[in-house]
Write an enzyme that holds these catalytic residues in place. Structure first.
Site, mmCIF file in Angstrom:
data_model
loop_
_atom_site.group_PDB
_atom_site.id
_atom_site.type_symbol
_atom_site.label_atom_id
_atom_site.label_comp_id
_atom_site.label_asym_id
_atom_site.label_seq_id
_atom_site.Cartn_x
_atom_site.Cartn_y
_atom_site.Cartn_z
ATOM 1 N N CYS A 167 -3.097 4.841 7.622
ATOM 2 C CA CYS A 167 -3.205 4.108 8.887
ATOM 3 C C CYS A 167 -1.980 4.324 9.767
ATOM 4 C CB CYS A 167 -3.395 2.627 8.623
ATOM 5 S SG CYS A 167 -4.742 2.337 7.508
ATOM 6 N N ASN A 215 0.795 -1.229 0.000
ATOM 7 C CA ASN A 215 0.000 0.000 0.000
ATOM 8 C C ASN A 215 0.829 1.281 0.000
ATOM 9 O OD1 ASN A 215 0.458 -1.256 2.656
ATOM 10 N ND2 ASN A 215 -0.391 0.626 3.463
HETATM 11 N N1 PMP Z 1 -4.874 -3.430 3.724
HETATM 12 C C1 PMP Z 1 -4.294 -2.560 2.890
HETATM 13 C C2 PMP Z 1 -3.165 -3.020 2.034
HETATM 14 C C3 PMP Z 1 -4.754 -1.240 2.817
HETATM 15 O O1 PMP Z 1 -4.169 -0.376 1.990
HETATM 16 C C4 PMP Z 1 -5.836 -0.859 3.638
HETATM 17 C C5 PMP Z 1 -6.384 0.556 3.594
HETATM 18 N N2 PMP Z 1 -5.500 1.540 3.975
HETATM 19 C C6 PMP Z 1 -6.399 -1.802 4.502
HETATM 20 C C7 PMP Z 1 -5.896 -3.075 4.513
HETATM 21 C C8 PMP Z 1 -7.540 -1.442 5.409
HETATM 22 O O2 PMP Z 1 -8.729 -1.329 4.679
HETATM 23 P P1 PMP Z 1 -9.998 -0.582 5.282
HETATM 24 O O3 PMP Z 1 -9.748 0.875 5.079
HETATM 25 O O4 PMP Z 1 -11.135 -1.093 4.458
HETATM 26 O O5 PMP Z 1 -10.143 -0.970 6.695
#
Ligand code: PMP
Length: 385
Positions: free
Chosen positions: A336, A154
């Site tokens: 995140c 990501n």
């Molecule tokens: N896994 C990856 C690789 C992500 O990029 C993200 C989102 N930032 C997530 C999990 C989490 O997804 P969600 O926003 O739907 O909780």
């Protein structure tokens, strides 16, 4: 404003918005047997079929969640809790996991260790953030019960050798035989699905997580594919929804939005992809012409639409703020990880300590960006760095 933060969240496709808003107004509970409930149930089932079709799996193996964070938590804990129930507390259980997973996987590793006694083996990546398949073979033990490797990273977009890992795991599973310890391959496909053909069965993936807002769908909704013969302990209990696997009245409007996003993506992904490849190429070429910027990662082994660049002078955070002031939305890391002041794990793994500390910029593009926007971003960046 120019939006270049698709890896954090995509703009919602207008068709998704329309489908979602319609269902929001409906009355009832999909578990009710009356006509109101049945209408919602049909909408849920249709959305399940649409998601299943996108990833080419049986609809009964798709379960809805509140997003990939919940999906990753649920499958990791659910799988190992069930194994503990089946094998007792003395059996050695190991998880082989890439060193560059999203925080929703990473935070669970300590929990798996502390609460379930799972031994965590880290799978390193090369200088471009790609797992080396030979290392997977070397690090797998007889007591490894799961291999977890994200489909695409990501932060820098590095695409992982999913098919090769899948083949290796299938071969080892065969060697173990039906009485041996189960070995499953789990992959978080959140960032790959937008542009890649993600078909877990074809690639030997047994458990897969995905998220609505990374495929032009709504935030707060996602899905998990679980191979039908696998048993997982549910994380959220207290109702029979989602075959008892995820209790709670379903977010039907969000799920319908996800279904619509899946249908659109299946029909349009190859056209979308060609456009995103072209825009990424233009952006990369322009960035490479700016001597103060370094592009991280090997673009031949990355998903299109995600580029990570570091400035030799300014931190990622400062550049992000400057770009925001100039009307351009990008990230300095993962949303995140933002606010934690910790650099993303992939940067700690592959970058010089200076870049890992100061961070860079993640520029991520998609379906709705234009060549003009890319030109503007390059021009504005050149005045800032
Ligand atoms: N896994 C990856 C690789 C992500 O990029 C993200 C989102 N930032 C997530 C999990 C989490 O997804 P969600 O926003 O739907 O909780």
């Amino acid at each position: 404003m120019i939006y270049l933060d698709y890896a954090a969240s995509n703009p919602m496709d207008p068709r998704v918005h329309e489908a979602l808003v319609e269902v929001l107004a409906w009355t009832g509970n999909p578990s009710s047997v009356h006509a109101f409930g049945r209408k919602l149930r049909i909408a849920l089932d249709d959305a399940r079929s649409a998601v299943a079709k996108l990833i080419d799996v049986p609809a009964n193996d798709v379960f809805f969640t509140s997003g990939a964070t919940e999906g990753n938590n649920t499958v990791l804990l659910g799988y190992f809790r069930r194994l503990r129930e089946l094998y007792g507390s003395d059996r050695e259980l190991r998880l082989l996991v890439s060193a560059i997973e999203h925080s929703s996987v990473r935070v669970n590793l300590g929990r798996l260790e502390a609460e379930l006694g799972v031994i965590i083996d880290k799978l390193p990546v090369d200088g471009d953030g790609v797992v080396d398949i030979k290392r997977v073979g070397n690090l797998l033990r007889d007591s490894t019960a799961m291999v977890c490797v994200m489909w695409a990273n990501n932060i820098i977009g590095s695409l992982q050798p999913i098919a090769e890992i899948g083949r290796l795991i299938s071969a080892i599973r065969q060697e173990r035989g039906s009485n041996g310890l189960p070995l499953v391959f789990m992959s978080d496909a959140v960032q790959a699905l937008r542009t890649e053909s993600v078909k877990p069965r074809e690639f030997g993936v047994d458990i897969l997580t995905l998220s609505g807002h990374k495929i032009y769908g709504p935030r707060g909704v996602g899905a998990v594919y679980i191979r039908s013969d696998l048993e997982l302990a549910p994380l959220i209990i207290g109702g029979e929804q989602e075959a008892g696997w995820r209790a709670g009245t379903e977010n039907v409007a969000g799920i319908v939005g996800l279904g619509q996003a899946a249908t659109n993506l299946l029909a349009e992904r190859s056209v979308d992809r060609a456009k995103v490849v072209d825009l990424t190429q233009r952006l990369r070429t322009g960035l490479r012409e700016q001597s103060e910027l370094v592009v991280i990662g090997d673009t031949a082994r990355s998903v299109p639409g995600i580029l990570y660049v570091a400035s030799t002078k300014l931190s990622g955070e400062i550049l992000t703020l400057k770009l925001d002031a100039a009307g351009i939305a990008v990230s300095s890391g993962s949303a995140c990880d933002a606010g934690t002041r910790k650099s993303a794990s992939v940067l700690q793994e592959i970058c010089s300590s200076q870049i890992a500390r100061h961070g860079g910029l993640r520029l991520s593009l998609g379906r709705f960006n234009t060549q003009k926007e890319v030109q503007s971003v390059l021009q504005i960046l050149s005045t800032l760095v």
